[in-house]
Design an enzyme around this catalytic site. Structure first.
Site, PDB file in Angstrom:
ATOM      1  N   ASP A 177     -68.586 -42.351  -3.857  1.00 40.19           N
ATOM      2  CA  ASP A 177     -69.254 -43.289  -4.770  1.00 40.19           C
ATOM      3  C   ASP A 177     -70.280 -42.566  -5.639  1.00 40.19           C
ATOM      4  O   ASP A 177     -71.061 -41.746  -5.150  1.00 40.19           O
ATOM      5  CB  ASP A 177     -69.984 -44.372  -3.985  1.00 40.19           C
ATOM      6  N   HIS A 179     -71.770 -44.718  -8.437  1.00 39.83           N
ATOM      7  CA  HIS A 179     -72.590 -45.894  -8.750  1.00 39.83           C
ATOM      8  C   HIS A 179     -73.544 -45.690  -9.927  1.00 39.83           C
ATOM      9  O   HIS A 179     -74.741 -45.954  -9.833  1.00 39.83           O
ATOM     10  CB  HIS A 179     -73.373 -46.334  -7.512  1.00 39.83           C
ATOM     11  N   ASP A 206     -65.801 -46.667  -7.121  1.00 42.78           N
ATOM     12  CA  ASP A 206     -67.191 -47.103  -7.287  1.00 42.78           C
ATOM     13  C   ASP A 206     -67.944 -46.182  -8.239  1.00 42.78           C
ATOM     14  O   ASP A 206     -69.004 -45.624  -7.907  1.00 42.78           O
ATOM     15  CB  ASP A 206     -67.901 -47.190  -5.928  1.00 42.78           C
ATOM     16  N   ASN A 238     -64.056 -50.986  -4.865  1.00 37.63           N
ATOM     17  CA  ASN A 238     -64.278 -52.434  -4.896  1.00 37.63           C
ATOM     18  C   ASN A 238     -65.208 -52.850  -6.022  1.00 37.63           C
ATOM     19  O   ASN A 238     -65.233 -54.033  -6.410  1.00 37.63           O
ATOM     20  CB  ASN A 238     -64.825 -52.921  -3.549  1.00 37.63           C
ATOM     21  N   HIS A 239     -65.970 -51.924  -6.610  1.00 41.44           N
ATOM     22  CA  HIS A 239     -66.841 -52.266  -7.735  1.00 41.44           C
ATOM     23  C   HIS A 239     -66.130 -52.146  -9.076  1.00 41.44           C
ATOM     24  O   HIS A 239     -66.719 -52.491 -10.105  1.00 41.44           O
ATOM     25  CB  HIS A 239     -68.107 -51.406  -7.728  1.00 41.44           C
ATOM     26  N   ASP A 695     -87.209 -72.527 -29.585  1.00 45.28           N
ATOM     27  CA  ASP A 695     -86.022 -72.683 -30.433  1.00 45.28           C
ATOM     28  C   ASP A 695     -84.885 -73.395 -29.707  1.00 45.28           C
ATOM     29  O   ASP A 695     -83.760 -73.456 -30.199  1.00 45.28           O
ATOM     30  CB  ASP A 695     -85.536 -71.326 -30.939  1.00 45.28           C
TER      31      ASP A 695
END
Length: 716
Positions: A177, A179, A206, A238-239, A695
């Site tokens: 990983d 990241h 990842d 998985n990311h 606004d």
């Protein structure tokens, strides 16, 4: 002669004293190191428990969205708010995507001072890209789209499992990983050398989320993949999932860096992520996957499946049912602003829904759109509606557990085929699973997704496929790597200082033809390298305790209620044992609370804790917007990440602004998910207090920042 005898008697005494002194010093040092190690492990447990609790929250929220999609009418306002995130698991013609990837109408202005790239990509071009990123320069959107387009075309011809051969003359490097931590990737290249024909690499997923430079990492890796397609191998993690990216920062990063073309870049990356290979096999003996395996892992099935169907692996795609005229339902040519036409969206199942296809009732549907909008009546109606939907759907207490029912399903959408269900489980296992020391295979309730597998499963799967080693990532390790399962499973993690400066080393693997892994560890932070062991542990421990105090603070009402159960006489005092039991019952982090007590409780007399005073002394400050309902404030703190995720889902045009009505709908969704009551007046007060320029719209980033908790102990 007598003098000599005297000296010989004195000498042993001096030696004995020296030996005893050395033993005392040795004993003291070992105790000192053991105490530091205990503190380090406690700190590690805090970080990891909070991280996994966040992942579990993410999946629970997504399950809730799936529940709304499954059991509310297509016209309902709640379903319309979230339905677009389920339109990603679709298939469209390549020609549509070719048009969508088109970059030719985007001009590079003369004022642009970043790198200019030529295609096809060359080693020189990727080197220029890296140098530009080192200098904090941003690549122009035209070149980003060109790289993404070329990467997509290449990935489509790659197999699901890459097979790599290593010979006597070269080694292969395997990274875990990253990241979004660009400095780690650059340090790996500095220490190990850049990818080339003589230096192949496997990057094990990842690449994105959490860090600030996820997009830069992707562009560098994609660049090297284009230059050396046979030497650079990218596995999906998985990311690499657009739903996960909503929560963990990558979506926000891309939209912040590319305000004009960010939406298109994100859409293309969703497609690219779905085409990333799932595994790499080295010399037919070493399997490299991001997560892991299970007792049902079948690499032959993995090799045959259409991986690009699974844009998000949190839910599997459903087959589209043919209509009477023989065409697929919903195969219209409409094209929305978010991407090319992809036909009718495919409905999907939750990770925890394991019922067989065709086993759902034909559940009556209705919308919440026309429900009363007044305060408690609204929320009561929402809750009643959800309870009724759960009852009719066969859900027992919670929308996550589905009973087996006879049914046909939604006539508007198709059902997942049995094959698709098996394929989806294979991908979930490869991307989400973690090893455990016990035998067997059980659901991972800690992360909320995937499962744990034991050493017996490792032996079975590796033996079945004639493999000798499984290399995986997915879990941060203090030393950057860790063996388990009799050294047949190896975890590698390449993002150093993942939780905090000094929390962990990064590592990568070099492996030659003998397939023996050699580890190189590093710390990308110069600050950390200059700290002593005691300073490093202290720094990391303080950071972990800050994060833990925030968790305690946002659950303070629940904690007080739990403490009062052990204080029937309302004395305001409970024992340390009861304090630890109640705290774990509320936070469910699995931490050694009695060990952590000295760091969390300043005063405890005779083993008793004044819990009301302790809550007041958590050293957390909170913003004070003019909101009449304090319950909405506590909900805001406790569900900060969930709320931001819903905001970014509702902000379909990625402008960073939402209207008052969208803001109200966000809270309506969250209160339904949490099964709690939040009045419309409280929501309106909060919206008006956050409309700084009056606004009629709310800036998502300003709103989230205004409610970020601050630990006062860091400013002491």
């Amino acid at each position: 002669m007598g003098c000599g005898m005297g000296k010989s008697r004195i000498q042993p005494n001096k030696c004995d004293r020296a030996i005893r002194a050395a033993l005392l010093i040795q004993r003291w040092y070992r105790q000192y190191v053991a105490r530091l190690e205990m503190r380090r492990r406690c700190t590690w447990n805090i970080f990891q428990s909070i991280e996994y609790a966040g992942e579990q929250d993410q999946i629970k929220l997504y399950h809730f969205f799936g529940f709304l999609m499954d059991h509310f009418t297509p016209a309902s306002s709640e379903r319309n708010l979230i339905s677009h995130i389920f339109r990603e698991n679709e298939v469209c013609r390549d020609a549509d995507w070719e048009r969508y990837f088109c970059y030719k109408d985007i001009e590079v202005p003369d004022s642009y001072c970043g790198p200019h790239l030529a295609f096809p990509m060359t080693f020189c071009g990727v080197s220029k890209l890296m140098e530009a990123f080192k200098l904090k320069q941003q690549l122009h959107a035209r070149y980003v789209l060109q790289i993404l387009g070329e990467t997509w075309r290449l990935l489509r011809i790659l197999p699901n499992i890459n097979h790599v051969s290593v010979c006597h003359t070269k080694e292969i490097t395997i990274c875990g990983d990253l990241h979004g931590q660009l400095e780690d990737l650059l340090l790996i290249f500095y220490k190990n050398g850049l990818p080339s024909c003589e230096k192949p690499y496997v990057f094990n997923g990842d690449f994105v989320d959490r860090g600030k430079n996820s997009l830069e990492i992707l562009l560098i890796l994609f660049g090297f993949l284009l230059v050396y397609p046979n030497e650079v191998h990218l596995n999906r993690g998985n990311h690499e999932d657009h739903i996960v990216n909503l929560r963990y920062g990558f979506t926000k990063e891309v939209l912040g860096k590319y305000r004009v073309h960010g939406k298109k870049i994100l859409k293309l990356l969703q497609k690219i992520f779905s085409w990333l290979p799932l595994a790499t096999v080295i010399n037919h003996k070493v399997l490299v996957v991001h997560g892991g395996i299970s007792d049902s892992t079948d690499l032959d099935m993995v090799a045959r499946m259409d991986r690009h169907r699974y844009v998000s692996v949190l839910r599997p795609p459903k087959a589209i049912r043919p209509t009477l005229n023989g065409n697929k339902a919903g195969s219209g040519k409409d094209e929305d602003a978010s991407g090319p036409a992809e036909g009718r969206r495919r409905r999907v199942r939750s990770l925890t829904n394991t019922s067989a296809p065709g086993q759902r009732n034909n559940i009556p549907r209705r919308s919440l759109h026309n429900l009363p909008t007044g305060g408690a009546q609204l929320n009561c109606s929402v809750e009643d509606e959800l309870k009724e939907r759960r009852r009719l759907a066969g859900f027992d207490q919670t929308y996550r557990e589905v009973k087996t029912l006879d049914s046909d399903s939604d006539p508007e959408f198709g059902e997942p085929t049995e094959t698709h269900g098996h394929e989806w489980k294979q991908i979930v296992n490869l991307l989400w699973n973690d090893p455990m020391p016990q035998n067997g295979c059980i659901s991972n309730e800690v992360r909320g997704g995937g499962c744990y597998w034991g050493p017996d499963v490792t032996e079975e799967v590796l033996g079945k496929h004639n493999l000798q080693l499984l290399i995986r990532s997915h879990e941060c390790k203090q030393d950057g790597y860790e063996f388990c399962h009799n050294r047949r499973v190896l975890t590698i993690f390449s993002a150093s200082n993942y939780y905090e400066v000094g929390s962990n080393r990064g590592a990568y693997i070099r492996m030659g033809h003998d397939l023996v892994p050699h580890f190189i560890q590093y710390q990308a932070s110069r600050t950390c390298r200059e700290l002593t062991l005691r300073q490093s542990v202290g720094w990391t421990e303080r950071s972990a305790l800050r994060a833990l105090r925030q968790q305690l603070f946002v659950h303070k009402s629940d904690l007080v209620g739990a403490f009062q159960e052990f204080d029937p006489n309302n004395t305001g005092v409970i024992s340390l044992r009861h304090w630890a039991t109640a705290t774990e019952r509320v936070l469910k982090l699995g931490l050694p609370w009695r060990v952590l007590r000295p760091q969390l409780i300043n005063r405890a007399q005779h083993g008793m804790v004044d819990y009301q005073q302790w809550i007041r002394e958590l050293s957390i400050t909170e913003p004070k917007p003019e909101v009449s309902d304090t319950s909405i404030m506590e909900t805001m703190y406790k569900n900060h990440s969930n709320l931001e995720t819903i905001f970014r889902i509702i902000d379909t045009d990625h402008s960073g602004l939402i209207s008052f009505e969208e803001f109200r709908q966000t809270w309506k969704l969250l209160s339904s998910h949490l099964k709690m009551e939040i009045s419309d007046k409280a929501i309106t007060d909060l919206a008006q207090s956050m409309d700084f320029n009056k606004d009629g719209s709310i800036d998502i980033n300003e709103f989230m920042e205004a409610f970020r908790l601050v630990d006062l102990s860091t400013h002491a």
